[in-house]
Each structure stands twice: as structure tokens, then as C-alpha cells.
Design a protein around this motif. Structure first.
Motif, PDB file in Angstrom:
ATOM      1  N   SER A  77       0.834  -1.198   0.000  1.00 51.50           N
ATOM      2  CA  SER A  77       0.000   0.000   0.000  1.00 51.50           C
ATOM      3  C   SER A  77       0.874   1.255   0.000  1.00 51.50           C
ATOM      4  CB  SER A  77      -0.959  -0.001   1.184  1.00 51.50           C
ATOM      5  OG  SER A  77      -0.240   0.069   2.403  1.00 51.50           O
ATOM      6  N   ASP A  78       2.042   1.198   0.636  1.00 47.71           N
ATOM      7  CA  ASP A  78       2.952   2.343   0.604  1.00 47.71           C
ATOM      8  C   ASP A  78       3.447   2.593  -0.819  1.00 47.71           C
ATOM      9  OD1 ASP A  78       2.679   2.771   3.292  1.00 47.71           O
ATOM     10  OD2 ASP A  78       4.566   1.783   3.852  1.00 47.71           O
ATOM     11  N   GLU A  79       3.787   1.529  -1.528  1.00 51.50           N
ATOM     12  CA  GLU A  79       4.234   1.672  -2.917  1.00 51.50           C
ATOM     13  C   GLU A  79       3.114   2.237  -3.784  1.00 51.50           C
ATOM     14  OE1 GLU A  79       5.792  -2.026  -4.336  1.00 51.50           O
ATOM     15  OE2 GLU A  79       7.240  -2.161  -2.685  1.00 51.50           O
ATOM     16  N   GLU A  80       1.914   1.716  -3.588  1.00 51.88           N
ATOM     17  CA  GLU A  80       0.772   2.218  -4.349  1.00 51.88           C
ATOM     18  C   GLU A  80       0.498   3.687  -4.022  1.00 51.88           C
ATOM     19  OE1 GLU A  80      -1.750  -1.946  -4.784  1.00 51.88           O
ATOM     20  OE2 GLU A  80      -2.424  -0.413  -3.378  1.00 51.88           O
ATOM     21  N   LEU A  81       0.619   4.040  -2.749  1.00 50.97           N
ATOM     22  CA  LEU A  81       0.401   5.422  -2.336  1.00 50.97           C
ATOM     23  C   LEU A  81       1.457   6.346  -2.945  1.00 50.97           C
ATOM     24  CD1 LEU A  81      -1.248   7.400  -0.679  1.00 50.97           C
ATOM     25  CD2 LEU A  81       0.212   6.869   1.274  1.00 50.97           C
ATOM     26  N   LEU A  82       2.701   5.911  -2.955  1.00 47.64           N
ATOM     27  CA  LEU A  82       3.762   6.709  -3.571  1.00 47.64           C
ATOM     28  C   LEU A  82       3.522   6.887  -5.067  1.00 47.64           C
ATOM     29  CD1 LEU A  82       6.951   5.377  -1.761  1.00 47.64           C
ATOM     30  CD2 LEU A  82       5.923   7.646  -1.557  1.00 47.64           C
ATOM     31  N   GLN A  83       3.126   5.817  -5.750  1.00 49.34           N
ATOM     32  CA  GLN A  83       2.834   5.900  -7.177  1.00 49.34           C
ATOM     33  C   GLN A  83       1.641   6.821  -7.423  1.00 49.34           C
ATOM     34  OE1 GLN A  83       4.625   4.724  -9.784  1.00 49.34           O
ATOM     35  NE2 GLN A  83       3.190   5.883 -11.026  1.00 49.34           N
ATOM     36  N   PHE A  84       0.628   6.715  -6.575  1.00 48.03           N
ATOM     37  CA  PHE A  84      -0.547   7.581  -6.664  1.00 48.03           C
ATOM     38  C   PHE A  84      -0.140   9.048  -6.548  1.00 48.03           C
ATOM     39  CE2 PHE A  84      -3.937   9.905  -4.433  1.00 48.03           C
ATOM     40  CZ  PHE A  84      -5.000   9.711  -5.296  1.00 48.03           C
ATOM     41  N   GLU A  85       0.673   9.366  -5.539  1.00 47.79           N
ATOM     42  CA  GLU A  85       1.119  10.749  -5.325  1.00 47.79           C
ATOM     43  C   GLU A  85       1.958  11.262  -6.497  1.00 47.79           C
ATOM     44  OE1 GLU A  85       3.072  10.669  -1.553  1.00 47.79           O
ATOM     45  OE2 GLU A  85       1.181  10.608  -0.438  1.00 47.79           O
TER      46      GLU A  85
END
Length: 185
Positions: free
Chosen positions: A81-89
Motif C-alpha cells: 500500500s505504501d508503494e501504491e500510495l507513492l505511485q498515486f502521489e
């Protein structure tokens, strides 16, 4: 050291030892007391000793979401989820950089992403003829530029550029010109 999580803006508010807890969130100015507040103790042995002094008779509560889930699996969920959140940002930042107009969300004050246009046809719009100008403020069809907030996911629309000019022209006309009684005739 105790940490209070604001239920409104999810900010972590650190409480020093001996310091009275805040009644109002310093970030969003909302109330922190009562049933809406979540308090967590974070830290090592020093914090554990401090907690034991206050609550000597209470035993710690153990909460298990799923007995089959190991801590390693929970950590892997957090990493994904951290990786997805970083990609999202990163994607949001790229989208904002390519926009000419970057409005602020009226609800949470984050920058909004342009997501398209909506065409409002004559049968979708009932205009209002005003007494002041003697005609409608805007004439259909017209377009609305749609914006999406990547934080609270609200959608807001603004009148398209070409139709903004139409409204400005209608509202800036001389009242005599609107009624067909132009000067100098």
C-alpha cells in the motif's frame, strides 16, 4: 510518549510527558475530546514504564484481526500500500504539472485534477431570464470543465473558457443595447 490521532484530518499530535492533552487539533482546529478521539502509546521501554505507573491495575488489551495472519504478512500488506500510495502521489503530481488551471478543492483545500468536460445541452438546462439583463445569463449548449480532488474525491465543475467569455459579454452590455435601443440611432 502518547500520540493522539485527529479523527478529522488524521494528523498525529504528539503529547510530551506531563503535558496536558490538547482539546483542539492544531492542524484543523476541530475538537479532539470525547468518543471521536483515538489515543495510542508509541515508543520503547521508557513509554511502557510511564504507562505502567498510570495504569497499574489494568492489563493490556490484545486485539487480533485474524489469527491466521502473521506479522510478516501484515508488513507485506503495508509495503504494497505504501508503494501504491507513492505511485498515486507521483501520478497526481504529474497530472497537476501539466494543467494550466489548478483549482483548490473547496472542501479539503488540496489541488484538483482536471478530468474532462461535460456538455450541457439545451434540453438538460433550464435557463432563467433575469429582470436586470432581460435575457438568460448563459445560453445552452455550454461546457463545464470537471475537476476531481485526489484527496477527498469530490468533483467540482467550472464553466468552460469559451463560455466564460459569453457570460462576460452578456453581463457587460449596456442596458440600452440589450433592449435594442442603441445610442446614436
Amino acid at each position: 510518549m502518547a500520540v493522539v490521532i485527529c479523527p478529522w484530518c488524521q494528523s498525529e499530535i504528539m503529547q510530551e510527558e506531563g503535558q496536558e492533552p490538547d482539546k483542539i487539533c492544531p492542524v484543523c482546529d476541530n475538537e479532539l475530546d470525547g468518543y471521536r478521539t483515538l489515543k495510542l502509546n508509541v515508543g520503547g521501554a521508557d513509554d511502557q514504564d510511564y504507562e505502567d505507573e498510570d495504569d497499574e491495575d489494568e492489563e493490556p488489551t490484545i486485539v487480533s484481526i485474524n489469527d491466521d495472519t502473521s506479522w510478516e504478512e501484515v508488513d507485506s500488506f503495508n509495503d504494497a500500500s505504501d508503494e501504491e500510495l507513492l505511485q498515486f502521489e507521483e501520478t497526481v503530481e504529474q497530472l497537476l504539472n501539466e494543467q494550466e488551471l489548478v483549482p483548490e478543492c473547496p472542501l479539503c483545500h488540496e489541488y484538483m485534477i482536471e478530468c474532462g468536460e461535460q456538455l450541457i445541452s439545451a434540453n438538460q438546462f433550464r435557463h432563467r431570464v433575469t429582470d436586470v439583463i432581460g435575457e438568460d445569463v448563459i445560453e445552452a449548449p455550454f461546457t463545464l470543465t470537471m475537476y476531481l480532488c485526489p484527496s477527498c474525491f469530490s468533483v467540482h465543475s467550472f464553466l468552460g473558457d469559451s463560455h466564460r467569455l459569453q457570460v462576460v459579454r452578456r453581463l457587460s452590455q449596456d442596458p440600452a443595447d440589450r433592449n435594442g435601443k442603441g445610442r446614436g440611432v
